[in-house]
Write a protein that holds these residues in place. Structure first.
Motif: not given
Lengths: 214, 214
Positions: B99-111
């Motif tokens: 939402r903040a459109s911070v950067l155009n990166a990939a993610y990894h969700v730890l959970g």
């Protein structure tokens, strides 16, 4: 969210959840994520419950309550006194009175209050249905359990006028006609209420309707 | 409610709605009634959206995001920089950063975060998946965008240790191996924040990380 990161399905779910009373955009996202994370325990049962509600729940043609049966469970409940009718603004008021287990009466849901400013007149409420019920002669007492607001009181006065006009007409045809007793909820200090925090109107009513120790 | 006045279908709907975050028994009743009253505009669309969510939404096997596609929209987005990976605790954090459109990166969700008191160890989080991704050599920088809580910071330290151990091993096999850059979100005064209301820890960090006017 920008660029539909969560896919259109989740976006749509969030958008619809945000339209529920008490939920905003942020809490709708939280609810959506909670649902998705608890698919088996919550999302699937809730989805099923909603589908069932879509299929089964309808408005009772007699009293205006919502139920899966029509006439509703209350209208068909043989243990209730059919001569006592409680008139409420909304189904939520009916639920509130039932939770309090106040009395074993039948109900009539108006579906709102008279509000000329909002363009809500007598024809927009279920008042015709009420007069049709009272016309049958079975009802002996009506309790106007409307909210203690200006609109609620206006509605109560209007209904009282209508019922009295109906009674007048009925007594012309049948001189032995017994008019229906009409009453209203008492105004006063709520249980647990502190005088210091109550408005002047409530205190005035509580003082006027004071009860002698017997 | 006493005696199931509203029928079992509504009772069940209210019971399930009351389990949503932020809703209690009273607000669940309000939501249920609002849904029933707005059948065509809200109950039916929401019921459909939930059924679709049940059918389609799944957890991305690559990053742990939730989406109707697997791998998710973000993982398959060709416009994103695959060499920059943002590690977050939860999908809600991913959404917040997007939402903040911070950067155009990939993610990894730890959970989640490491929390020995709650019995949550490294194996309960998606850390193995993260190391498998970094092992491929495509990722050049990792931003640990975890919460500024004790658990978040503990998790960040643990992941940093694991990544450094992995880099050490890789450099033994390949002397030209470039270690992955690891960074963390800055701590400081939030935009719009007033110093008077901030805790000492935040002020200390903001002071330590102060920036010179250039």
């Amino acid at each position: 969210m920008a660029n539909h990161v969560a896919g259109p399905e989740i976006e749509k779910l969030i958008k619809l959840l945000a339209r529920l009373p008490g939920l905003g955009q942020r809490s709708a996202r939280r609810v959506a994520l909670h649902l998705i994370k608890n698919k088996d325990q919550l999302l699937i049962p809730l989805s099923d419950a909603m589908a069932t509600a879509v299929d089964k729940i309808q408005v009772c043609e007699t009293c205006g309550n919502v139920d899966s049966a029509n006439p509703c469970t209350i209208c068909t409940d043989a243990r209730r006194d059919p001569s006592l009718l409680v008139v409420v603004e909304d189904v939520s008021d009916l639920w509130a009175l039932e939770r309090a287990s106040v009395l074993n009466a039948a109900y009539h849901v108006l579906g709102g209050t008279l509000s000329p400013l909002d363009g809500i007149g007598p024809d927009d409420l279920n008042i015709g249905g009420l007069l049709a019920r009272t016309d049958k002669g079975e009802i002996k007492e009506i309790i106007l359990a409307v909210n203690a607001t200006v609109e609620g009181q206006t509605t109560a006065h209007y209904i009282t006028d209508q019922l009295q006009a109906q009674a007048k007409q009925a007594s012309v045809i049948n001189p032995d006609f017994q008019p229906i007793k009409i009453s209203q909820l008492a105004h006063g200090v709520p249980i647990g209420g502190e005088l210091d925090y109550l408005d002047e109107g409530t205190l005035l009513q509580a003082m006027r309707s004071r009860k002698e120790f017997s």
